[in-house]
Write a protein that holds these residues in place. Sequence first.
Motif, PDB file in Angstrom:
ATOM      1  N   THR A   3      -2.318   6.802 -13.657  1.00  0.00           N
ATOM      2  CA  THR A   3      -2.120   6.314 -12.294  1.00  0.00           C
ATOM      3  C   THR A   3      -0.670   5.895 -12.106  1.00  0.00           C
ATOM      4  OG1 THR A   3      -4.350   5.449 -12.330  1.00  0.00           O
ATOM      5  CG2 THR A   3      -2.945   4.663 -10.595  1.00  0.00           C
ATOM      6  N   TRP A   7       1.291   3.704  -6.576  1.00  0.00           N
ATOM      7  CA  TRP A   7       0.032   3.833  -5.838  1.00  0.00           C
ATOM      8  C   TRP A   7      -0.736   2.513  -5.902  1.00  0.00           C
ATOM      9  CZ3 TRP A   7      -3.313   8.903  -6.483  1.00  0.00           C
ATOM     10  CH2 TRP A   7      -4.180   9.041  -5.396  1.00  0.00           C
ATOM     11  N   ILE A   8      -0.728   1.885  -7.085  1.00  0.00           N
ATOM     12  CA  ILE A   8      -1.367   0.572  -7.222  1.00  0.00           C
ATOM     13  C   ILE A   8      -0.739  -0.406  -6.233  1.00  0.00           C
ATOM     14  CG2 ILE A   8      -1.765  -1.379  -8.804  1.00  0.00           C
ATOM     15  CD1 ILE A   8      -3.301   1.133  -9.622  1.00  0.00           C
ATOM     16  N   SER A 205     -10.673   4.667 -10.939  1.00  0.00           N
ATOM     17  CA  SER A 205     -10.148   4.938  -9.603  1.00  0.00           C
ATOM     18  C   SER A 205      -8.933   4.055  -9.386  1.00  0.00           C
ATOM     19  CB  SER A 205     -11.211   4.616  -8.549  1.00  0.00           C
ATOM     20  OG  SER A 205     -11.420   3.220  -8.481  1.00  0.00           O
ATOM     21  N   VAL A 206      -8.057   4.514  -8.499  1.00  0.00           N
ATOM     22  CA  VAL A 206      -6.869   3.723  -8.206  1.00  0.00           C
ATOM     23  C   VAL A 206      -7.280   2.384  -7.593  1.00  0.00           C
ATOM     24  CG1 VAL A 206      -4.733   3.653  -6.876  1.00  0.00           C
ATOM     25  CG2 VAL A 206      -5.488   5.794  -7.925  1.00  0.00           C
ATOM     26  N   ALA A 210      -6.414  -1.211  -9.004  1.00  0.00           N
ATOM     27  CA  ALA A 210      -5.628  -2.094  -8.138  1.00  0.00           C
ATOM     28  C   ALA A 210      -6.349  -3.435  -7.960  1.00  0.00           C
ATOM     29  CB  ALA A 210      -5.406  -1.433  -6.784  1.00  0.00           C
ATOM     30  N   ARG A 272       1.992  11.310  -4.770  1.00  0.00           N
ATOM     31  CA  ARG A 272       0.913  10.584  -5.448  1.00  0.00           C
ATOM     32  C   ARG A 272       0.183  11.491  -6.445  1.00  0.00           C
ATOM     33  NH1 ARG A 272       2.953   6.701  -4.233  1.00  0.00           N
ATOM     34  NH2 ARG A 272       2.560   5.248  -2.518  1.00  0.00           N
ATOM     35  N   ALA A 276       0.209  11.532 -10.581  1.00  0.00           N
ATOM     36  CA  ALA A 276      -1.065  11.317 -11.281  1.00  0.00           C
ATOM     37  C   ALA A 276      -1.425  12.527 -12.133  1.00  0.00           C
ATOM     38  CB  ALA A 276      -2.174  11.026 -10.276  1.00  0.00           C
ATOM     39  N   LEU A 293      -9.197  10.528  -6.751  1.00  0.00           N
ATOM     40  CA  LEU A 293      -8.404   9.585  -7.532  1.00  0.00           C
ATOM     41  C   LEU A 293      -8.492   8.180  -6.947  1.00  0.00           C
ATOM     42  CD1 LEU A 293      -5.152  11.672  -8.116  1.00  0.00           C
ATOM     43  CD2 LEU A 293      -6.904  11.121  -9.804  1.00  0.00           C
ATOM     44  N   GLU A 294      -8.438   8.125  -5.616  1.00  0.00           N
ATOM     45  CA  GLU A 294      -8.372   6.823  -4.966  1.00  0.00           C
ATOM     46  C   GLU A 294      -9.683   6.047  -5.121  1.00  0.00           C
ATOM     47  OE1 GLU A 294      -8.009   6.864  -0.660  1.00  0.00           O
ATOM     48  OE2 GLU A 294      -6.404   5.378  -0.790  1.00  0.00           O
TER      49      GLU A 294
END
Lengths: 827, 339
Positions: A3, A7-8, A205-206, A210, A272, A276, A293-294
């Motif tokens: 990741t 993005w985090i 998952s992101v 997060a 992104r 990744a 991914l999210e």
Amino acid sequence: MNTPLSWIKDYVPELDCTAKEYADKMTLAGTKVERFEVLDKNLKNIVIGKLLDVAPHPDATKLVVCKVNVGDVKADGVDAEGNVQIVTGAPNITKDVIGVLVPVVLDGGKVAGGHDGGALPEDGIEIHTGKLRGVVSYGMMCSVEELGSDRNAFPLAPESGIYIFPEDVIRELDLKPGMSAISAFGMDDVVVEYEITSNRVDCYSVIGIAREAAAVFDKEFILPKVEENGSDEDVHDFLKVTVEDADLCPRYTARMVKNIRFAPSPEWMQKRLRNAGIRPINNLVDITNFVMLEYGQPMHAFDYDTLEGHEIVVKTAKDGDTFQTLDGQMRNLDHTVLMINDGAKAVGIAGIMGGENSKITEEVRNVVFESANFNGVNIRLSAKKIGMRTDASSIFEKGLDPATTVQAVNRACELVEELNCGEVVGGMIDIYPEPETARSIIFEPDRINSLLGTSIPQDEMLRIFKKLELVYHPMTHEIAIPSFRRDLLETCDLAEEVLRFHGYDKIEDTLPVGEATTGRLSYKLRVDAVARTAAEYAGFSHAMTYAFESPKAFDMLNIPADDELRKAVVISNPLGEDFSIMRTQPLNAMLTALSFNYNHRNENVWLYDMANIYLPKSLPLTELPDEREQLTLGGYGSNIDFFVLKGVVEEIFAQLGVKDRMELKADCSRPYFHPGRKADIYYGGKLVGYMGEIHPTVADKYGFKSDARVYIAILDMPTVTEMATFDRYYEGVARFPAVSRDISMLVPKNVTAGDIEHVLMQRGGKLLEDFKLFDIYEGLQVATGFKSMAYSLVFRAKDHTLTDDEVNSVMKKILNGLNALEIQLRS
Amino acid sequence: MKDQLKKITEEALARISESGTLDEINDIRVEFLGKKGRITSIMKNMKDVAPEDRPAFGQLVNEAKQRAEEAIEKARNELQTKAMESRLAAESIDVTLPATKMRTGHRHPCQIALDEVERIFVGMGYEVVEGPEIEYQEYNFTKLNIPEGHPARDEQDTFYINDEILLRSQTSPVQARVMERGKLPIRMIAPGRVFRSDSIDATHSPSFHQIEGLVVDKHITMTDLKGTLTQFARELFGENTQTRFRPHHFNFTEPSAEVDVSCFKCGGKGCRFCKNEGWIEILGCGMVHPNVLSMCGVDPNEYTGFAFGVGLERIAILKYEIDDMRLLYENDYRFLRQF
């Protein structure tokens, strides 16, 4: 799971720490960072340049001299207008492309690799002003390979040549000469690789990571707000979904997008995906990958127009069905594999891969987004059965949160609109016959503290829970567990959450109190230790061998086809035939180890191994086999023979407190041994093992030359352990004189020393204290068929001095006994 | 007479001082002091001495005898000392010549590591127990809270004999077996061979050894686990070893942790040995999951416990700086003899 940190930060905007701090703190809170890569660690002084002019090089046909504008960047060779001269040999830099924007590294800057895309040097490559064929070049225009990337990540990059920023990217990022090319590429980022434990499905998952990061750093977590969007039309008018097997598909959610307009996805999304590790393809594919991914929710897009009856039916395949997946492979199915069908045929293997027949091509006009929840165990088993594990299946098999299907499909539809990728049809099909009930755990802070050995205040626990979105209801003393936390089931799980955020390192070090226990080895282990030590003092080194071996070992050892030893426990999924059966004898392993040494020219190697053999009580196995530990002594070389080994065995028994005299019986069937140099070993009338010289044909198969003699002795440790004793008693030292007598005999050849000693022991009675063979001879002076043997006997009484009469009377008995064996006394 | 005595005595003393061997000394002794010796004989002439002088003369003779005796004794001692000296001088050896080698065997490094671990835990009151290597899946998985269908049961990792029986993939089933015996409290370690479907290479082996630890009693806590393993790490790797507990997940423990020790090469500063991390992972552990306790017949409301598992090869590799796991199973004497 890889990741990008950027993005985090989209969801934890206040996160502000170095990559190292991030990695350390996340690791100590349970989200283990395996490694992280600072993408621009070897990139320096790389800016965006505008190609103003391309002129031929005076002395080289393959080189051109370019004028590049780098805005207001100051560097060697950059003039007042921001123009700089750069010489390049890149094939795509010609007069035709004047005006494009390219990445430029200036004097003193650094790139990550060479233009050929080979292995990246540890510290990058520094770039300095220099001359190319006599013309000064103040820097270099870069390819994606020089930036440490490749065409997988940048599909628009030329196969060989300088990266030219596409118009769309320039527009989207508003790129101007002089800006940092590193950030234009999205390389001012850190890619973090995590080891996610199998219980934390949400962290694949992101968003999940997060959420953890926000809790770890105590910052606000901002979940993307997704509204259900779409036209006034209703998806139910276009598509019908039936789930026939709700056990395997607890939830099936679908939405539709009409009039797909394919285009590359915007740079922010490509960046992104790229960081990744996912190759950007087009907007539609990128959206599904982005959402996977999210949210950690795999989605699938079907070509609506190829779905017969505009219908989806989720049901298992039939035994013998086959199906062509979109990679073109035919797959064999059975009744346990869940399939996605249209009104007439299968169109996809649920959760694993879509079908060739409904594949999304760039001609597709209308698509159905499937966002479903499948039974993880079933997906895992199906993927294994079919022989393919895909990105999607490896996520599904962890058992996902059914709540995510809706969030993910709505997010995808929102992105479709945002990227202007098509027209989202209103409404959602959501088949969820048995919604999960909300879970909660009674909050018992005292139990948590007593399990942890801590006195963490209730307030702190509640503060931790709040960060994790675990909601406390004071009225019922319950903690409501959000559905994405599928790992939290009872108090000990809550205790771990408390401890993770309180800090594993913050709790005390104590030792268990309570009833004292005696530390000790079992009797068996004590015997083992003595036997091992005795073997080592006798010169044998400890080998460790494998418990499994090849069934060919039996042939190597000359073991007959119908021998009991061949009844071995067989491994159903071995690493290969060489590791496929559990050994029933320790000879092969020992010979393999000795042979390894022999082949490496190690001289005089003596080894011992103490490990189990596995004897099935019945086959096929219905109960556990008899595991019998064997002490195996083996050696070759000039200083070992049968009798050396025999002496070692005797010493081991002596060390184990066994007082009986060893008896060897040669009349045993041991096909791996030399027929004239083998024996079963008895103590106190009990078979305890066997020993011998390895049969020359067997030795040969293990690679020993014909002059090499290999000796092996094997002791059955369970039997030995039964005999062994740690008790010792003082028997006094002799206080009266001994009388010794020698006897010299002519012995028929077939009479063994064992036979003679048997007579000595039997007839010598209490007075015979000891005896010893001191001479044995066969040859010229001895009559054919005979051998000469001489023993010295020692007599002694405990309580008086022996008289000649006493000794003579015992001697007479002994001699009578020897006579019976047709032994003649020699004078 | 007096003169004669003096003369003889002088002659004796002269002969003694000239003598070179013990034999000569003995001869001289016989000649002068024997029964018929020349000094002894003078006494026979006493009758020639005036009676009033006899006592004085007697005394003179005795004095002469004594002088001769002393001289002989002294000469003898000197000769003996000289003889010993010359013998010792002749017998001197070159102590730097090579030793006569004792042929003793060498213990396998894994066994040495195991002996160490056992010593430490036995000292803390733990019993060392063993369990079967071919095991029921029930003990290897089910009773350890690894349900049917769990990826840990995958054939990719575990060697199966049939649906019910397998080669144990961990020493943890011994936990279940010991708890089922029903004798509490428990403090035990269980070393043994385990099997995983990994091909042989420098860092993998399809068969290796683990040491399982289990403590079950009233009031066992996570801090007890932490204290116990910290003490263990210090005993094994040295007094200055630091430990780091990281949250992790194992089905049979909750909370769970992985334990790192500070790199004993660089002391935690970061080096090639610890891949610049300063920490080296050595074991997994946690509080025994209540499901495991109750499945094994222990009441989780009354008892708690902790468990841990250490890889023996890993300890040996770290402690003895062995760079290739294959060495542990080839049994090359050139390798074994170094331990």
